[in-house]
Design a protein around this motif. Structure first.
Motif, PDB file in Angstrom:
ATOM      1  N   LEU A 155      20.434  44.629  70.411  1.00  0.00           N
ATOM      2  CA  LEU A 155      21.658  45.351  69.807  1.00  0.00           C
ATOM      3  C   LEU A 155      21.755  46.968  70.119  1.00  0.00           C
ATOM      4  N   ASP A 156      19.728  47.051  70.893  1.00  0.00           N
ATOM      5  CA  ASP A 156      20.101  48.904  71.472  1.00  0.00           C
ATOM      6  C   ASP A 156      21.341  49.119  71.509  1.00  0.00           C
ATOM      7  N   GLY A 157      22.146  48.760  72.855  1.00  0.00           N
ATOM      8  CA  GLY A 157      23.052  49.481  73.656  1.00  0.00           C
ATOM      9  C   GLY A 157      23.855  49.870  73.184  1.00  0.00           C
ATOM     10  N   LEU A 158      24.860  49.583  71.595  1.00  0.00           N
ATOM     11  CA  LEU A 158      25.319  49.938  70.879  1.00  0.00           C
ATOM     12  C   LEU A 158      25.163  51.502  70.873  1.00  0.00           C
ATOM     13  N   GLY A 159      24.129  51.651  70.048  1.00  0.00           N
ATOM     14  CA  GLY A 159      24.005  53.277  70.027  1.00  0.00           C
ATOM     15  C   GLY A 159      25.054  54.183  71.058  1.00  0.00           C
ATOM     16  N   PHE A 160      25.042  53.521  72.748  1.00  0.00           N
ATOM     17  CA  PHE A 160      25.558  54.446  73.441  1.00  0.00           C
ATOM     18  C   PHE A 160      27.269  54.711  73.618  1.00  0.00           C
ATOM     19  N   PHE A 161      28.189  53.952  72.407  1.00  0.00           N
ATOM     20  CA  PHE A 161      29.258  53.459  72.158  1.00  0.00           C
ATOM     21  C   PHE A 161      29.425  54.236  70.401  1.00  0.00           C
ATOM     22  N   THR A 162      28.455  53.569  69.788  1.00  0.00           N
ATOM     23  CA  THR A 162      28.582  53.985  68.406  1.00  0.00           C
ATOM     24  C   THR A 162      28.830  56.010  68.472  1.00  0.00           C
ATOM     25  N   SER A 163      27.341  56.058  69.712  1.00  0.00           N
ATOM     26  CA  SER A 163      27.457  57.984  69.639  1.00  0.00           C
ATOM     27  C   SER A 163      28.604  58.947  70.114  1.00  0.00           C
ATOM     28  N   ILE A 164      29.144  58.408  71.104  1.00  0.00           N
ATOM     29  CA  ILE A 164      30.297  58.383  72.056  1.00  0.00           C
ATOM     30  C   ILE A 164      31.710  59.067  70.458  1.00  0.00           C
ATOM     31  N   LEU A 165      31.850  57.963  69.573  1.00  0.00           N
ATOM     32  CA  LEU A 165      32.660  58.014  68.502  1.00  0.00           C
ATOM     33  C   LEU A 165      32.447  58.890  67.323  1.00  0.00           C
ATOM     34  N   LYS A 166      31.274  59.337  67.637  1.00  0.00           N
ATOM     35  CA  LYS A 166      30.337  59.833  66.651  1.00  0.00           C
ATOM     36  C   LYS A 166      31.029  61.853  66.988  1.00  0.00           C
ATOM     37  N   HIS A 167      30.517  61.792  68.585  1.00  0.00           N
ATOM     38  CA  HIS A 167      30.675  62.703  68.924  1.00  0.00           C
ATOM     39  C   HIS A 167      32.121  63.210  68.768  1.00  0.00           C
ATOM     40  N   LEU A 168      32.912  62.284  69.317  1.00  0.00           N
ATOM     41  CA  LEU A 168      34.400  62.482  69.434  1.00  0.00           C
ATOM     42  C   LEU A 168      35.062  63.024  68.123  1.00  0.00           C
ATOM     43  N   ALA A 169      34.400  62.101  66.892  1.00  0.00           N
ATOM     44  CA  ALA A 169      34.893  62.430  64.995  1.00  0.00           C
ATOM     45  C   ALA A 169      34.025  64.090  64.842  1.00  0.00           C
ATOM     46  N   GLY A 170      33.483  64.117  65.050  1.00  0.00           N
ATOM     47  CA  GLY A 170      32.872  65.374  65.118  1.00  0.00           C
ATOM     48  C   GLY A 170      33.425  66.480  66.266  1.00  0.00           C
ATOM     49  N   ALA A 171      33.943  66.563  66.997  1.00  0.00           N
ATOM     50  CA  ALA A 171      34.951  67.055  67.952  1.00  0.00           C
ATOM     51  C   ALA A 171      35.832  67.939  67.122  1.00  0.00           C
TER      52      ALA A 171
END
Length: 227
Positions: free
Chosen positions: A209-225
């Motif tokens: 499931l390691d690839g999912l981290g790239f996509f959760t990362s952008i959501l975290k980034h956008l949530a904090g932007a």
């Protein structure tokens, strides 16, 4: 508000559907973008997927770089829009000079399709903040022109400034300089990755499931932007 992540379809794209699914599994809204349309439809980030855009004529990514949608993506990326290029998308980002270096024929001249271990180095980009520095992950790799090359000065600068996103572990599959599997720009909003994280998001179909981290990362980034 749900983050809206655009996924571009070029003629010859193969993994646009998989990338859109990865965005949805991560919890975002996937917005399909067409190569001939310069309008990004207000998306918060963009994924350039893998495949063989425009049949890989001339050089991989060389024609896609001039697609109407890329004019808007290039302008957006220079203004801070997060962009992830996967495999062929990485090649397009290099052709567009949003990332340094180039992707060339594998040194052994064979197509490689295998599950590949990576070490994540840059864990602070818009696309990697869900990982820990030096974390090892397993994602699929499938490419014939995945060898990352750059001049020595560029390679030294990437290493010195923490812009090498990931390196290959347990064997270099394509002869990439310094085992580089992915790089980022100075701002950390543009990332190119040769392996395919969108194929490692569910236990049914992926090696992890390691690839999912790239996509959760952008959501975290956008949530904090900032708005």
């Amino acid at each position: 508000m749900t983050a809206r992540v655009g996924v571009v379809t070029f003629p010859g794209s193969l993994d646009d559907g998989d990338a859109a699914r990865a965005v949805r599994v991560a919890g975002g809204e996937a917005v399909r973008l067409w190569h001939g349309d310069a309008d990004l439809h207000g998306v918060d980030a963009v994924v350039l997927p893998g495949g063989f855009s425009y049949g890989d004529y001339l050089r991989t990514g060389a024609i896609a770089r001039f697609a109407p949608v890329m004019e808007s993506i290039i302008d957006g990326a220079r203004g801070g829009l997060p962009v992830l290029g996967i495999c062929n998308g990485f090649q397009i980002l290099c052709e567009a000079h949003l990332l340094p270096g180039a992707l060339t024929r594998n040194s052994h001249l064979h197509f490689r399709n295998r599950d590949q271990w990576l070490r994540v180095h840059a864990a602070s980009t818009a696309w990697t903040n869900s990982f820990e520095a030096d974390q090892e992950i397993l994602v699929p790799l499938k490419s014939g022109e995945g060898r990352y090359v750059a001049d020595a000065a560029t390679l030294d600068e990437l290493a010195a400034t923490g812009r090498i996103v990931a390196t290959y572990l347990r064997g270099n599959p394509n002869g990439s300089e310094r085992d580089i599997a992915g790089v980022t720009n100075e701002a950390g909003n543009v990332v190119g990755l040769m392996p395919h994280p969108e194929h490692a998001i569910e236990a049914l179909t992926g090696p992890s499931l390691d690839g999912l981290g790239f996509f959760t990362s952008i959501l975290k980034h956008l949530a904090g932007a900032p708005a």
